[in-house]
Design a protein around this motif. Structure first.
Motif, PDB file in Angstrom:
ATOM      1  N   GLN A  88       0.914  -1.194   0.000  1.00 30.28           N
ATOM      2  CA  GLN A  88      -0.090  -0.126  -0.113  1.00 30.28           C
ATOM      3  C   GLN A  88       0.774   1.124   0.125  1.00 30.28           C
ATOM      4  O   GLN A  88       1.614   1.435   0.912  1.00 30.28           O
ATOM      5  CB  GLN A  88      -0.840   0.039   1.299  1.00 30.28           C
ATOM      6  CG  GLN A  88      -1.983   1.176   1.085  1.00 30.28           C
ATOM      7  CD  GLN A  88      -3.080   1.042   2.379  1.00 30.28           C
ATOM      8  OE1 GLN A  88      -2.816  -0.063   3.197  1.00 30.28           O
ATOM      9  NE2 GLN A  88      -3.846   2.101   2.389  1.00 30.28           N
ATOM     10  N   GLY A  89       0.436   2.016  -1.159  1.00 31.55           N
ATOM     11  CA  GLY A  89       1.466   3.256  -1.077  1.00 31.55           C
ATOM     12  C   GLY A  89       0.792   4.339  -0.827  1.00 31.55           C
ATOM     13  O   GLY A  89      -0.569   4.480  -0.222  1.00 31.55           O
ATOM     14  N   PRO A  90       1.238   5.663  -1.136  1.00 26.51           N
ATOM     15  CA  PRO A  90       0.621   7.124  -0.636  1.00 26.51           C
ATOM     16  C   PRO A  90      -0.665   6.925  -1.394  1.00 26.51           C
ATOM     17  O   PRO A  90      -0.813   6.578  -2.569  1.00 26.51           O
ATOM     18  CB  PRO A  90       1.641   7.830  -1.136  1.00 26.51           C
ATOM     19  CG  PRO A  90       2.682   7.340  -2.099  1.00 26.51           C
ATOM     20  CD  PRO A  90       2.633   5.801  -1.823  1.00 26.51           C
ATOM     21  N   HIS A  91      -1.543   7.597  -0.901  1.00 29.29           N
ATOM     22  CA  HIS A  91      -2.794   8.098  -1.806  1.00 29.29           C
ATOM     23  C   HIS A  91      -3.660   7.020  -1.951  1.00 29.29           C
ATOM     24  O   HIS A  91      -4.410   7.009  -3.032  1.00 29.29           O
ATOM     25  CB  HIS A  91      -2.782   8.879  -3.077  1.00 29.29           C
ATOM     26  CG  HIS A  91      -1.546  10.282  -2.802  1.00 29.29           C
ATOM     27  ND1 HIS A  91      -1.808  11.410  -1.867  1.00 29.29           N
ATOM     28  CD2 HIS A  91      -0.375  10.107  -3.186  1.00 29.29           C
ATOM     29  CE1 HIS A  91      -0.968  11.965  -2.107  1.00 29.29           C
ATOM     30  NE2 HIS A  91      -0.036  11.544  -2.683  1.00 29.29           N
ATOM     31  N   GLY A  92      -3.373   5.814  -1.257  1.00 25.80           N
ATOM     32  CA  GLY A  92      -4.227   4.797  -1.442  1.00 25.80           C
ATOM     33  C   GLY A  92      -4.064   3.635  -2.442  1.00 25.80           C
ATOM     34  O   GLY A  92      -4.774   2.975  -2.834  1.00 25.80           O
ATOM     35  N   LYS A  93      -2.839   4.007  -3.068  1.00 28.97           N
ATOM     36  CA  LYS A  93      -2.498   3.201  -4.183  1.00 28.97           C
ATOM     37  C   LYS A  93      -1.975   1.914  -3.744  1.00 28.97           C
ATOM     38  O   LYS A  93      -1.217   1.808  -2.660  1.00 28.97           O
ATOM     39  CB  LYS A  93      -1.236   3.743  -4.809  1.00 28.97           C
ATOM     40  CG  LYS A  93      -0.577   3.022  -6.046  1.00 28.97           C
ATOM     41  CD  LYS A  93       0.383   3.828  -6.992  1.00 28.97           C
ATOM     42  CE  LYS A  93       0.877   2.995  -8.111  1.00 28.97           C
ATOM     43  NZ  LYS A  93       1.759   3.511  -8.921  1.00 28.97           N
ATOM     44  N   ILE A  94      -2.540   0.783  -4.081  1.00 32.42           N
ATOM     45  CA  ILE A  94      -2.361  -0.609  -3.852  1.00 32.42           C
ATOM     46  C   ILE A  94      -1.743  -1.337  -5.076  1.00 32.42           C
ATOM     47  O   ILE A  94      -2.137  -1.113  -6.197  1.00 32.42           O
ATOM     48  CB  ILE A  94      -3.439  -1.322  -3.365  1.00 32.42           C
ATOM     49  CG1 ILE A  94      -4.377  -0.724  -2.152  1.00 32.42           C
ATOM     50  CG2 ILE A  94      -3.125  -2.777  -3.339  1.00 32.42           C
ATOM     51  CD1 ILE A  94      -5.495  -1.328  -1.921  1.00 32.42           C
ATOM     52  N   GLU A  95      -0.348  -1.900  -4.802  1.00 34.50           N
ATOM     53  CA  GLU A  95       0.431  -2.460  -5.793  1.00 34.50           C
ATOM     54  C   GLU A  95       0.425  -3.933  -5.567  1.00 34.50           C
ATOM     55  O   GLU A  95       0.948  -4.479  -4.370  1.00 34.50           O
ATOM     56  CB  GLU A  95       1.928  -1.714  -5.992  1.00 34.50           C
ATOM     57  CG  GLU A  95       2.559  -2.383  -7.160  1.00 34.50           C
ATOM     58  CD  GLU A  95       3.963  -1.770  -7.406  1.00 34.50           C
ATOM     59  OE1 GLU A  95       4.626  -2.087  -7.433  1.00 34.50           O
ATOM     60  OE2 GLU A  95       3.809  -0.230  -7.224  1.00 34.50           O
ATOM     61  N   ILE A  96       0.196  -4.787  -6.505  1.00 34.00           N
ATOM     62  CA  ILE A  96       0.170  -6.341  -6.449  1.00 34.00           C
ATOM     63  C   ILE A  96       1.521  -6.634  -7.190  1.00 34.00           C
ATOM     64  O   ILE A  96       1.251  -6.526  -8.670  1.00 34.00           O
ATOM     65  CB  ILE A  96      -1.079  -7.049  -6.853  1.00 34.00           C
ATOM     66  CG1 ILE A  96      -2.304  -6.485  -5.849  1.00 34.00           C
ATOM     67  CG2 ILE A  96      -1.040  -8.474  -6.562  1.00 34.00           C
ATOM     68  CD1 ILE A  96      -3.444  -6.974  -6.262  1.00 34.00           C
TER      69      ILE A  96
END
Length: 88
Positions: free
Chosen positions: A36-44
């Protein structure tokens, strides 16, 4: 180039889950990392096994070595004729 897919979350046991499109070619049971990154960004991301990557690269190098050198020589260029251009 980034490709976006739109999906909805759903309940799976006590967790919230998402369905990944088949076109992403992620097989069932694939290890992934969720960040989970900044501003709600989710990376898989798929988990990369260094030993498996090394095995694949060595197999590719071996396959390339078995091809041998190319059977053709380097192509020569045709001579370039540059015309005289008075005043330039």
């Amino acid at each position: 180039m980034t490709i976006q897919f739109r999906t909805k979350t759903f309940k799976s046991g006590n967790s919230v889950a998402i369905r990944l499109p088949k076109s992403l070619d992620i097989a069932e049971g694939t290890d992934v990392v969720v960040e989970q990154g900044p501003h709600g960004k989710i990376e898989i991301s798929r988990v990369v096994d260094p030993a498996e990557e090394k095995r694949r690269l060595l197999a590719m190098i071996d396959a390339l070595a078995r091809l041998g050198p190319p059977s053709y020589g380097a192509e020569g260029r045709l001579p370039v004729d540059i015309p005289e251009r008075p005043g330039l």
